[in-house]
Design a protein around this motif. Structure first.
Motif, PDB file in Angstrom:
ATOM      1  N   LEU A  29       0.827  -1.206   0.000  1.00  0.00           N
ATOM      2  CA  LEU A  29       0.000   0.000   0.000  1.00  0.00           C
ATOM      3  C   LEU A  29       0.861   1.256   0.000  1.00  0.00           C
ATOM      4  CD1 LEU A  29      -2.674   1.519   0.250  1.00  0.00           C
ATOM      5  CD2 LEU A  29      -2.542   1.169   2.735  1.00  0.00           C
ATOM      6  N   VAL A  30       1.880   1.297   0.845  1.00  0.00           N
ATOM      7  CA  VAL A  30       2.752   2.476   0.905  1.00  0.00           C
ATOM      8  C   VAL A  30       3.428   2.715  -0.451  1.00  0.00           C
ATOM      9  CG1 VAL A  30       4.844   3.439   1.951  1.00  0.00           C
ATOM     10  CG2 VAL A  30       3.143   2.290   3.388  1.00  0.00           C
ATOM     11  N   LEU A  31       3.919   1.639  -1.056  1.00  0.00           N
ATOM     12  CA  LEU A  31       4.599   1.778  -2.339  1.00  0.00           C
ATOM     13  C   LEU A  31       3.625   2.156  -3.452  1.00  0.00           C
ATOM     14  CD1 LEU A  31       6.991  -1.300  -2.026  1.00  0.00           C
ATOM     15  CD2 LEU A  31       7.552   1.118  -1.677  1.00  0.00           C
ATOM     16  N   LEU A  32       2.406   1.597  -3.403  1.00  0.00           N
ATOM     17  CA  LEU A  32       1.401   1.971  -4.390  1.00  0.00           C
ATOM     18  C   LEU A  32       1.075   3.457  -4.295  1.00  0.00           C
ATOM     19  CD1 LEU A  32      -0.825   1.444  -6.495  1.00  0.00           C
ATOM     20  CD2 LEU A  32      -2.334   0.772  -4.606  1.00  0.00           C
ATOM     21  N   LEU A  33       0.906   3.957  -3.076  1.00  0.00           N
ATOM     22  CA  LEU A  33       0.613   5.382  -2.904  1.00  0.00           C
ATOM     23  C   LEU A  33       1.740   6.247  -3.465  1.00  0.00           C
ATOM     24  CD1 LEU A  33      -0.875   5.321   0.713  1.00  0.00           C
ATOM     25  CD2 LEU A  33      -2.123   5.791  -1.403  1.00  0.00           C
ATOM     26  N   ALA A  34       2.971   5.794  -3.290  1.00  0.00           N
ATOM     27  CA  ALA A  34       4.112   6.564  -3.801  1.00  0.00           C
ATOM     28  C   ALA A  34       4.119   6.600  -5.328  1.00  0.00           C
ATOM     29  CB  ALA A  34       5.416   5.977  -3.265  1.00  0.00           C
ATOM     30  N   VAL A  35       4.025   5.439  -5.964  1.00  0.00           N
ATOM     31  CA  VAL A  35       4.103   5.415  -7.431  1.00  0.00           C
ATOM     32  C   VAL A  35       2.866   6.063  -8.054  1.00  0.00           C
ATOM     33  CG1 VAL A  35       5.611   3.390  -7.442  1.00  0.00           C
ATOM     34  CG2 VAL A  35       3.137   3.065  -7.614  1.00  0.00           C
ATOM     35  N   TRP A  36       1.717   5.933  -7.371  1.00  0.00           N
ATOM     36  CA  TRP A  36       0.517   6.587  -7.884  1.00  0.00           C
ATOM     37  C   TRP A  36       0.680   8.106  -7.859  1.00  0.00           C
ATOM     38  CZ3 TRP A  36      -3.765   5.564 -10.539  1.00  0.00           C
ATOM     39  CH2 TRP A  36      -4.833   6.454 -10.476  1.00  0.00           C
ATOM     40  N   TRP A  37       1.331   8.632  -6.810  1.00  0.00           N
ATOM     41  CA  TRP A  37       1.521  10.080  -6.735  1.00  0.00           C
ATOM     42  C   TRP A  37       2.499  10.558  -7.798  1.00  0.00           C
ATOM     43  CZ3 TRP A  37      -1.879  13.071  -4.979  1.00  0.00           C
ATOM     44  CH2 TRP A  37      -1.608  14.403  -4.665  1.00  0.00           C
ATOM     45  N   VAL A  38       3.481   9.726  -8.142  1.00  0.00           N
ATOM     46  CA  VAL A  38       4.374  10.076  -9.255  1.00  0.00           C
ATOM     47  C   VAL A  38       3.564  10.178 -10.538  1.00  0.00           C
ATOM     48  CG1 VAL A  38       6.244   9.225 -10.722  1.00  0.00           C
ATOM     49  CG2 VAL A  38       6.472   9.110  -8.246  1.00  0.00           C
ATOM     50  N   TRP A  39       2.702   9.187 -10.775  1.00  0.00           N
ATOM     51  CA  TRP A  39       1.898   9.216 -12.004  1.00  0.00           C
ATOM     52  C   TRP A  39       0.969  10.423 -12.018  1.00  0.00           C
ATOM     53  CZ3 TRP A  39      -3.275   9.072 -13.380  1.00  0.00           C
ATOM     54  CH2 TRP A  39      -3.517   8.893 -14.741  1.00  0.00           C
ATOM     55  N   CYS A  40       0.264  10.667 -10.909  1.00  0.00           N
ATOM     56  CA  CYS A  40      -0.666  11.801 -10.841  1.00  0.00           C
ATOM     57  C   CYS A  40       0.056  13.122 -11.053  1.00  0.00           C
ATOM     58  CB  CYS A  40      -1.376  11.817  -9.486  1.00  0.00           C
ATOM     59  SG  CYS A  40      -2.604  10.522  -9.262  1.00  0.00           S
ATOM     60  N   SER A  41       1.201  13.290 -10.382  1.00  0.00           N
ATOM     61  CA  SER A  41       1.945  14.549 -10.473  1.00  0.00           C
ATOM     62  C   SER A  41       2.420  14.800 -11.890  1.00  0.00           C
ATOM     63  CB  SER A  41       3.140  14.522  -9.513  1.00  0.00           C
ATOM     64  OG  SER A  41       2.717  14.316  -8.183  1.00  0.00           O
ATOM     65  N   THR A  42       2.732  13.723 -12.606  1.00  0.00           N
ATOM     66  CA  THR A  42       3.211  13.871 -13.982  1.00  0.00           C
ATOM     67  C   THR A  42       2.049  13.984 -14.964  1.00  0.00           C
ATOM     68  OG1 THR A  42       5.100  12.484 -13.367  1.00  0.00           O
ATOM     69  CG2 THR A  42       4.772  12.894 -15.714  1.00  0.00           C
ATOM     70  N   ALA A  43       0.967  13.252 -14.715  1.00  0.00           N
ATOM     71  CA  ALA A  43      -0.175  13.278 -15.628  1.00  0.00           C
ATOM     72  C   ALA A  43      -0.824  14.644 -15.709  1.00  0.00           C
ATOM     73  CB  ALA A  43      -1.216  12.237 -15.189  1.00  0.00           C
ATOM     74  N   THR A  44      -0.696  15.427 -14.635  1.00  0.00           N
ATOM     75  CA  THR A  44      -1.304  16.761 -14.652  1.00  0.00           C
ATOM     76  C   THR A  44      -0.455  17.797 -15.395  1.00  0.00           C
ATOM     77  OG1 THR A  44      -0.295  17.242 -12.494  1.00  0.00           O
ATOM     78  CG2 THR A  44      -2.540  16.372 -12.484  1.00  0.00           C
ATOM     79  N   VAL A  45       0.799  17.469 -15.683  1.00  0.00           N
ATOM     80  CA  VAL A  45       1.666  18.438 -16.376  1.00  0.00           C
ATOM     81  C   VAL A  45       1.138  18.739 -17.780  1.00  0.00           C
ATOM     82  CG1 VAL A  45       3.976  18.831 -17.326  1.00  0.00           C
ATOM     83  CG2 VAL A  45       3.709  17.943 -15.003  1.00  0.00           C
ATOM     84  N   PRO A  46       0.851  17.722 -18.621  1.00  0.00           N
ATOM     85  CA  PRO A  46       0.335  18.036 -19.960  1.00  0.00           C
ATOM     86  C   PRO A  46      -1.077  18.609 -19.947  1.00  0.00           C
ATOM     87  CG  PRO A  46       1.319  15.841 -19.886  1.00  0.00           C
ATOM     88  CD  PRO A  46       1.133  16.288 -18.472  1.00  0.00           C
ATOM     89  N   ASP A  47      -1.749  18.586 -18.803  1.00  0.00           N
ATOM     90  CA  ASP A  47      -3.058  19.216 -18.717  1.00  0.00           C
ATOM     91  C   ASP A  47      -2.947  20.726 -18.864  1.00  0.00           C
ATOM     92  OD1 ASP A  47      -6.050  18.879 -17.739  1.00  0.00           O
ATOM     93  OD2 ASP A  47      -5.206  20.557 -16.590  1.00  0.00           O
ATOM     94  N   ARG A  48      -1.851  21.304 -18.367  1.00  0.00           N
ATOM     95  CA  ARG A  48      -1.663  22.756 -18.411  1.00  0.00           C
ATOM     96  C   ARG A  48      -0.581  23.187 -19.403  1.00  0.00           C
ATOM     97  NH1 ARG A  48      -4.125  25.905 -15.374  1.00  0.00           N
ATOM     98  NH2 ARG A  48      -2.582  27.540 -15.655  1.00  0.00           N
ATOM     99  N   PHE A  49       0.352  22.263 -19.707  1.00  0.00           N
ATOM    100  CA  PHE A  49       1.490  22.635 -20.552  1.00  0.00           C
ATOM    101  C   PHE A  49       1.447  21.880 -21.877  1.00  0.00           C
ATOM    102  CE2 PHE A  49       2.758  23.197 -16.115  1.00  0.00           C
ATOM    103  CZ  PHE A  49       3.137  24.534 -16.128  1.00  0.00           C
ATOM    104  N   ASP A  50       1.985  22.510 -22.893  1.00  0.00           N
ATOM    105  CA  ASP A  50       1.965  21.961 -24.247  1.00  0.00           C
ATOM    106  C   ASP A  50       2.935  20.783 -24.350  1.00  0.00           C
ATOM    107  OD1 ASP A  50       1.949  21.413 -26.916  1.00  0.00           O
ATOM    108  OD2 ASP A  50       2.467  23.439 -27.582  1.00  0.00           O
ATOM    109  N   PRO A  51       2.426  19.550 -24.547  1.00  0.00           N
ATOM    110  CA  PRO A  51       3.322  18.386 -24.601  1.00  0.00           C
ATOM    111  C   PRO A  51       4.189  18.333 -25.851  1.00  0.00           C
ATOM    112  CG  PRO A  51       1.072  17.732 -25.088  1.00  0.00           C
ATOM    113  CD  PRO A  51       1.010  19.170 -24.676  1.00  0.00           C
ATOM    114  N   GLN A  52       3.963  19.251 -26.798  1.00  0.00           N
ATOM    115  CA  GLN A  52       4.806  19.295 -27.984  1.00  0.00           C
ATOM    116  C   GLN A  52       6.094  20.079 -27.747  1.00  0.00           C
ATOM    117  OE1 GLN A  52       3.917  17.392 -30.485  1.00  0.00           O
ATOM    118  NE2 GLN A  52       2.022  16.903 -29.392  1.00  0.00           N
TER     119      GLN A  52
END
Length: 393
Positions: free
Chosen positions: A54-77
């Protein structure tokens, strides 16, 4: 970079909200991440092993969430954004390699990679946004990730219970940051305008990650059958596992999965609803990871003596999924269908009985409950007009 140069990193209002090839490429790393998480659990089917997972899942999930929101606001090109995402991909793979021994000899590798990924990506955005009003928001994120870096690294240098306690503290800091919208002394908190709010993009990223999780379950089932041979009972267990995967997909996508973008767009607070959907998906993905471990156990030992931990895994995976799916349905429709809690109660009621039968029977029982939920979904809406999303206010 000048102010105008920093502004070019942002998505334009009219830009398509669809997920890009860069994001799909990034998600590929998490097939391996989820497989490794399953290994963590399968290596130690105890309460402590579950806690570690559970602890490790929460960590890797937060990495994914933190990165997935970047292209929401910034141009991925933009090359800067592509470099940050690809660097995060590499760091995520290093974390994944260390996952099975993260609470053992590879603790410093895991924690170090996590800190470098989170702090490094945040500092990269801070530098890229210099002179822009969004730089203040990037600084808030850097401060919080630097704060959680202390218990992450301290925990990696400790052992046993001390590492567990420090890493729980680190995870709590990271998730509290999101809950408080990165409230920082002297900088305030991030306004709603700085939070992810592109409804179509958020919903598609949710769906993509859930499909990634189902892909991991298929991969584990197929590789386990290939490694154990095509005996009739093992082949039957494999087919049951694939049927369960299909049912998980069907229950997920039915209505709520299709309408999540509209629900987020129509909400009074799209950012808050999007965050709630992220947490619902965390529980569903946890359910799929546990279900994949259960599938591995059943295919390897279809007729073996049922261990209590095995039954908890075989039935617990679908139960976690249904719990997360119930929350997701509430996010979209402000209500929960009765078949979800009924399915949870059925799985709980079956647990004592499954201790008396081979694992393959337990897997069949879990698949039957999922099938009942899927059939109920179809029967409930037959002949009725589609229900529009009605997100909670």
């Amino acid at each position: 970079m000048t102010t105008s140069g920093a502004g070019k990193l942002l998505r334009k209002p009219g830009d398509p909200q669809r997920a890009t090839f860069l994001e799909l490429f990034f998600d590929l790393a998490f097939v391996y991440v989820l497989t490794q998480l399953g290994r963590v659990l399968s290596q130690d089917l105890t309460w402590r092993g579950t806690f570690h997972t559970l602890v490790l899942l929460l960590a890797v999930w937060w990495v994914w969430c933190s990165t997935a929101t970047v292209p929401d606001r910034f141009d991925p090109q933009r090359p800067t954004i592509q470099l940050l995402v690809i660097a995060t991909l590499v760091g995520s793979l290093l974390m994944a390699v260390a996952l099975p021994e993260a609470f053992g000899v590879q603790g410093l590798v895991f924690a170090g990679a996590y800190v470098v990924v989170q702090v490094g990506r945040s500092i990269g955005l801070l530098i890229a946004l210099r002179g822009h009003e969004l730089q203040r928001g990037a600084l808030r994120v850097v401060v919080w990730f630097c704060a959680s870096a202390v218990p992450w690294i301290a925990g990696a240098l400790a052992h046993g219970t001390a590492r567990e306690a420090l890493w729980v503290l680190a995870v709590a800091i990271d998730y509290l940051a999101g809950k408080l919208r990165y409230l920082t002394p002297g900088l305030g908190r991030s306004p709603p305008s700085e939070l992810p709010s592109a409804a179509e993009h958020l919903a598609e990223r949710h769906r993509q990650f859930f499909i990634i999780a189902l892909g991991e379950m298929i991969l584990v089932s197929a590789s386990t059958l290939g490694g154990s041979g095509f005996a009739p009972d093992r082949t039957t267990a494999f087919l049951v596992s694939i049927a369960a995967t299909v049912l998980l997909w069907r229950i997920y996508i039915y209505r709520a999965g299709e309408l999540s973008a509209s629900a987020i767009a129509n909400s009074r607070d799209p950012a808050r609803l999007g965050l709630s959907a992220f947490y619902a998906h965390l529980v569903m993905v946890a359910g799929v990871v546990v279900a994949a471990v259960g599938a591995e156990l059943v295919i390897a030992h279809p007729s073996g003596h049922p261990e209590p931990a095995w039954i908890a895994i075989i039935l617990g995976g679908p139960a976690l999924f249904l719990a997360g799916r119930s929350r997701f349905e509430y996010v979209v429709f402000s209500r929960v269908s009765r078949d979800r809690p009924i399915g949870l109660l059925a799985l709980a009621a079956l647990t004592p009985l499954m201790l008396l039968v081979p694992p393959i029977v337990a897997a069949l029982a879990a698949a039957a409950v999922l099938a009942g939920v899927a059939i109920s979904d179809a029967a409930r809406t037959r002949g009725r007009p589609p229900e529009p999303p009605s997100p909670p206010g």
